[in-house]
Scaffold this motif. Structure first.
Motif, PDB file in Angstrom:
ATOM      1  N   SER A   1       0.819  -1.224   0.000  1.00 14.47           N
ATOM      2  CA  SER A   1       0.000   0.000   0.000  1.00 14.47           C
ATOM      3  C   SER A   1       0.849   1.268   0.000  1.00 14.47           C
ATOM      4  O   SER A   1       0.518   2.258   0.661  1.00 14.47           O
ATOM      5  CB  SER A   1      -0.937  -0.003   1.217  1.00 14.47           C
ATOM      6  OG  SER A   1      -1.777  -1.143   1.199  1.00 14.47           O
ATOM      7  N   GLY A   2       1.973   1.239  -0.722  1.00 15.53           N
ATOM      8  CA  GLY A   2       2.817   2.427  -0.813  1.00 15.53           C
ATOM      9  C   GLY A   2       3.841   2.557   0.288  1.00 15.53           C
ATOM     10  O   GLY A   2       4.658   3.479   0.261  1.00 15.53           O
ATOM     11  N   TYR A   3       3.844   1.663   1.255  1.00 10.66           N
ATOM     12  CA  TYR A   3       4.816   1.689   2.339  1.00 10.66           C
ATOM     13  C   TYR A   3       5.925   0.680   2.059  1.00 10.66           C
ATOM     14  O   TYR A   3       5.661  -0.455   1.643  1.00 10.66           O
ATOM     15  CB  TYR A   3       4.169   1.341   3.674  1.00 10.66           C
ATOM     16  CG  TYR A   3       3.222   2.398   4.195  1.00 10.66           C
ATOM     17  CD1 TYR A   3       3.680   3.430   5.011  1.00 10.66           C
ATOM     18  CD2 TYR A   3       1.867   2.377   3.865  1.00 10.66           C
ATOM     19  CE1 TYR A   3       2.815   4.391   5.491  1.00 10.66           C
ATOM     20  CE2 TYR A   3       0.998   3.335   4.339  1.00 10.66           C
ATOM     21  CZ  TYR A   3       1.475   4.341   5.156  1.00 10.66           C
ATOM     22  OH  TYR A   3       0.615   5.298   5.629  1.00 10.66           O
ATOM     23  N   PHE A   4       7.172   1.095   2.297  1.00 15.40           N
ATOM     24  CA  PHE A   4       8.295   0.167   2.234  1.00 15.40           C
ATOM     25  C   PHE A   4       8.780  -0.061   3.657  1.00 15.40           C
ATOM     26  O   PHE A   4       8.946   0.883   4.428  1.00 15.40           O
ATOM     27  CB  PHE A   4       9.431   0.740   1.388  1.00 15.40           C
ATOM     28  CG  PHE A   4      10.685  -0.097   1.455  1.00 15.40           C
ATOM     29  CD1 PHE A   4      10.815  -1.222   0.670  1.00 15.40           C
ATOM     30  CD2 PHE A   4      11.720   0.244   2.316  1.00 15.40           C
ATOM     31  CE1 PHE A   4      11.960  -2.005   0.733  1.00 15.40           C
ATOM     32  CE2 PHE A   4      12.866  -0.537   2.395  1.00 15.40           C
ATOM     33  CZ  PHE A   4      12.979  -1.659   1.595  1.00 15.40           C
ATOM     34  N   TRP A   5       9.026  -1.313   4.018  1.00 16.98           N
ATOM     35  CA  TRP A   5       9.461  -1.619   5.375  1.00 16.98           C
ATOM     36  C   TRP A   5      10.562  -2.679   5.344  1.00 16.98           C
ATOM     37  O   TRP A   5      10.691  -3.450   4.384  1.00 16.98           O
ATOM     38  CB  TRP A   5       8.291  -2.122   6.226  1.00 16.98           C
ATOM     39  CG  TRP A   5       7.610  -3.342   5.665  1.00 16.98           C
ATOM     40  CD1 TRP A   5       6.541  -3.372   4.824  1.00 16.98           C
ATOM     41  CD2 TRP A   5       7.985  -4.700   5.883  1.00 16.98           C
ATOM     42  NE1 TRP A   5       6.212  -4.658   4.491  1.00 16.98           N
ATOM     43  CE2 TRP A   5       7.086  -5.509   5.128  1.00 16.98           C
ATOM     44  CE3 TRP A   5       8.976  -5.325   6.632  1.00 16.98           C
ATOM     45  CZ2 TRP A   5       7.169  -6.894   5.116  1.00 16.98           C
ATOM     46  CZ3 TRP A   5       9.060  -6.709   6.622  1.00 16.98           C
ATOM     47  CH2 TRP A   5       8.158  -7.478   5.882  1.00 16.98           C
ATOM     48  N   SER A   6      11.388  -2.672   6.375  1.00 15.85           N
ATOM     49  CA  SER A   6      12.421  -3.691   6.509  1.00 15.85           C
ATOM     50  C   SER A   6      12.712  -3.887   7.992  1.00 15.85           C
ATOM     51  O   SER A   6      12.541  -2.976   8.806  1.00 15.85           O
ATOM     52  CB  SER A   6      13.704  -3.294   5.767  1.00 15.85           C
ATOM     53  OG  SER A   6      14.339  -2.204   6.406  1.00 15.85           O
ATOM     54  N   ASN A   7      13.141  -5.082   8.331  1.00 13.26           N
ATOM     55  CA  ASN A   7      13.501  -5.406   9.714  1.00 13.26           C
ATOM     56  C   ASN A   7      14.780  -6.245   9.685  1.00 13.26           C
ATOM     57  O   ASN A   7      14.811  -7.321   9.091  1.00 13.26           O
ATOM     58  CB  ASN A   7      12.377  -6.171  10.412  1.00 13.26           C
ATOM     59  CG  ASN A   7      12.633  -6.313  11.903  1.00 13.26           C
ATOM     60  OD1 ASN A   7      13.034  -5.361  12.555  1.00 13.26           O
ATOM     61  ND2 ASN A   7      12.417  -7.497  12.437  1.00 13.26           N
TER      62      ASN A   7
END
Length: 244
Positions: A12-18
């Motif tokens: 939904s347009g969000y980029f995330w990383s962990n």
């Protein structure tokens, strides 16, 4: 033992990383202890702007947040950008905020900044960033964009070699509005009235072919003496390249 891993994705347009690194060790008595650190990042582009947040943490028997960082970068079409930052340290229970505004003025980058924290300490200032390089075709020192010391660059000089001796002299003509292709990518730069163009931001130590875009030449019967020239950009070095 020690292990590390990273997982990332977008939705939904969000980029995330962990990213997580963990270690496990056996203590005297046979008990096993596992601990580690991690960092979670999330960002979203909003038009030409970007919002970003990051949380670093420790984990073992419990999860402990270390530091929270939130930033918002705003860009305008007139070469101006602003950056707003907020940081919170969970261990010291302290916060800090800051803002930076930068303007691109010709080949220079001018920035103002202001930082403060919960104890009232603050700092403010003005920065000027630019790069100097020697242009062999003009035989003088020129001002380039900031970052030339970190990336490679080529100072290309294109001329019509009317006497066909391979060198620029009084009988030759500097060529304006000539465009280039580097590593199979069309560049935005074009030569000026003196026949020169600075191609900056090249990846250091990565060999690439540089060629003239033939359709940009003002005479359809003209051809470069060499179809392509192989270059190896180096950080902080500007390659002077005459192209007859």
């Amino acid at each position: 033992f020690e292990a590390s891993a990273r997982i990332s994705g977008s939705t939904s347009g969000y980029f995330w990383s962990n990213a997580v690194s963990a270690r496990s060790q056996t203590r005297l008595g046979g008990s096993r202890e596992t601990s580690g650190q991690g960092e979670f990042l999330i960002s979203r582009a909003i038009g030409s702007d970007r919002a970003r947040a990051g949380l670093s943490y420790d984990f073992g028997t419990e999860l402990h947040p270390n530091r929270l960082e939130v930033a918002y970068q705003r860009r305008s079409r007139v070469g101006r950008s602003s950056n707003f930052r907020f940081g919170y340290d969970f261990f010291e229970e302290r916060y800090a905020v800051g803002a930076t505004t930068s303007w691109e003025i010709g080949s220079a980058l001018v920035s103002t900044f202001f930082n403060t924290d919960d104890r009232g300490a603050w700092s403010s200032g003005l920065r000027l960033a630019l790069s100097l390089y020697y242009d062999g075709s003009r035989r003088r020192v020129m001002i380039g964009s900031p970052g030339l010391s970190r990336t490679g660059a080529v100072s290309a000089f294109v001329f019509d070699d009317l006497d066909q001796n391979g060198e620029f002299d009084a009988s030759d003509r500097a060529m304006e509005e000539v465009e280039f292709i580097v590593a199979n990518t069309l560049r935005n730069e074009a030569t000026d009235a003196s026949g020169s163009a600075l191609l900056a931001g090249l990846e250091p130590y990565r060999p690439a072919n540089l060629e003239v875009k033939r359709s940009s030449l003002d005479d359809a019967f003209l051809q470069p003496s060499e179809r392509a020239v192989s270059i190896v950009p180096r950080p902080g070095s500007v390659i002077n390249l005459p192209i007859p």
